[in-house]
Write a protein that holds these residues in place. Structure first.
Motif, mmCIF file in Angstrom:
data_model
loop_
_atom_site.group_PDB
_atom_site.id
_atom_site.type_symbol
_atom_site.label_atom_id
_atom_site.label_comp_id
_atom_site.label_asym_id
_atom_site.label_seq_id
_atom_site.Cartn_x
_atom_site.Cartn_y
_atom_site.Cartn_z
ATOM 1 N N ALA A 117 10.020 -39.418 7.709
ATOM 2 C CA ALA A 117 10.506 -38.339 8.574
ATOM 3 C C ALA A 117 10.168 -38.656 10.024
ATOM 4 N N THR A 119 10.568 -36.789 14.241
ATOM 5 C CA THR A 119 10.853 -35.578 14.998
ATOM 6 C C THR A 119 12.225 -35.682 15.657
ATOM 7 N N LEU A 148 12.741 -33.894 11.406
ATOM 8 C CA LEU A 148 11.879 -32.717 11.370
ATOM 9 C C LEU A 148 12.277 -31.699 12.435
ATOM 10 N N LEU A 168 8.778 -30.941 2.576
ATOM 11 C CA LEU A 168 8.916 -32.395 2.628
ATOM 12 C C LEU A 168 8.503 -33.031 1.301
ATOM 13 N N ILE A 174 5.337 -40.415 8.448
ATOM 14 C CA ILE A 174 5.842 -39.736 9.644
ATOM 15 C C ILE A 174 5.721 -40.661 10.850
#
Length: 377
Positions: A117, A119, A148, A168, A174
């Motif tokens: 994932a 942002t 995200l 998630l 991440i």
């Protein structure tokens, strides 16, 4: 006038709040030595400021066209060390941002993560370049990536945070395009009682050591080569002062690589014995380590070793040895001009043909092609 006052003055704007710019300043100072007087300002200078100090040149982050105009109108050469402007009109030296994202993806894949994932950076310029490199690298390896909601990487609690984290698929790797955003989300994950790196692994960018080591767990980060950016920017300015020629395009600096810390550290596994084996492989894989040697070192039958290793990590011991070797090979190919034969030797392969075969298997291209692709971006 004192002897330092007689030196040519170069004005350097340094946003001291950011480790990237502090490290770049160190690189500038290293190049300048005692040939220039470095005058540091922590606020972006006005045109009068530039002219008033009789500076022969300027180095610093130029983040808007308006600030570009200030430097250009001062009538002195300037070098931009920020990535904010896609097509700068001044000389520019910056990190290779797409490659930063690729390195982050490789690191998380190598650590065994299969869900990822990032942002939302759709309007964030250079941050988007880093995320694009990450997502494209994952896609090339056959993996998807979740985008995200922004509130997860923003300061302060949001009532939507717990639900978004719970949704998630875990374990998840991440990637955040800078350390501060990574630390903000990491804190929310820890507060929600998730395990790091068991449920969530985090990779940031800039390797701001104070931030990365102050947070618990410590944050893994990409070192973008900030000091090299500063050193090269000073070199470019020196050349412009000598021949008045400005480089036509931004000069891209290859990142140094991953500075691995606790937020992606597989040595923090629940099985202390396998954690010790992982550490041992990391330390010795590039010395030509064999699976038999690992089995003997830990007084464990090969069958038991393979079974427990695969149960916990989802791969074989040999796969882990190769992973460490290929990771080191990628770093050497990106950061050095070493011959393939030398890279092979330093990574513990039997010969360069073995490196080429294994590298193609893991990366899809031979080492020489990989090096050219990284440097063209």
């Amino acid at each position: 006038m004192g002897r330092f006052g007689r030196l040519p003055t170069v004005l350097v704007y340094c946003a001291m709040d950011y480790g990237y710019y502090r490290d770049a300043l160190a690189g500038i100072a290293k190049y300048a030595g005692r040939k220039w007087r470095i005058l540091i300002t922590t606020d972006f200078p006005s045109a009068n400021h530039l002219k008033g100090h009789h500076a022969v040149g300027f180095i610093g982050p130029i983040t808007s066209p308006e600030r570009e105009d200030i430097v250009r109108n001062a009538g002195i050469p300037g070098v931009n060390i920020s990535s904010h402007l896609k097509t700068p009109r001044t000389a520019a030296v910056r990190p290779n941002n797409p490659v930063i994202g690729e390195i982050a993806a490789d690191h998380l894949i190598d650590r065994g993560y299969r869900h990822f994932a990032v942002t939302d950076t759709s309007d964030k310029g250079y941050e988007n370049d880093r995320v694009r490199g990450f997502v494209d690298r994952l896609a090339a390896q056959g993996y998807a990536c979740t985008v995200l909601p922004r509130h997860l990487s923003e300061q302060g609690d949001d009532p939507r945070d717990p639900k978004a984290l719970a949704a998630l698929v875990k374990p998840v790797g991440i990637f955040m395009p800078h350390d501060r955003a990574a630390i903000r989300m990491l804190s929310k994950v820890v507060d929600a009682n998730f395990n790091v790196p068991g449920d969530f692994a985090f990779v940031g960018v800039d390797n701001d050591v104070a931030f990365c080591t102050a947070t618990l767990p410590n944050l893994t980060s990409i070192d973008p080569g900030s000091d090299i950016v500063g050193f090269k920017a000073a070199q470019v300015l020196d050349e412009m002062l000598a021949n008045k020629r400005q480089p036509r395009a931004p000069i891209l600096i290859a990142p140094r690589g991953v500075i691995a810390r606790e937020s992606t550290d597989l040595a923090k596994l629940n099985d202390p014995e396998i954690a010790g084996i992982v550490r041992y492989i990391r330390e010795h894989a590039c010395q030509g380590l064999a699976v038999k040697a690992v089995s003997e070192q830990f007084a464990m039958s090969r069958r038991t070793l393979e079974r427990r290793f695969n149960q916990l990590l989802g791969r074989s011991v040999l796969d882990e040895i190769r992973r460490v070797q290929i990771e080191h090979a990628r770093e050497l190919l990106t950061q050095t001009d070493l011959k393939i034969e030398t890279v092979s030797s330093r990574c513990g392969f039997e010969d360069f043909r073995c490196l080429i075969r294994q590298f193609r298997k893991h990366e899809g291209v031979p080492p020489g092609t990989f090096r050219r692709m990284r440097r063209m971006k």
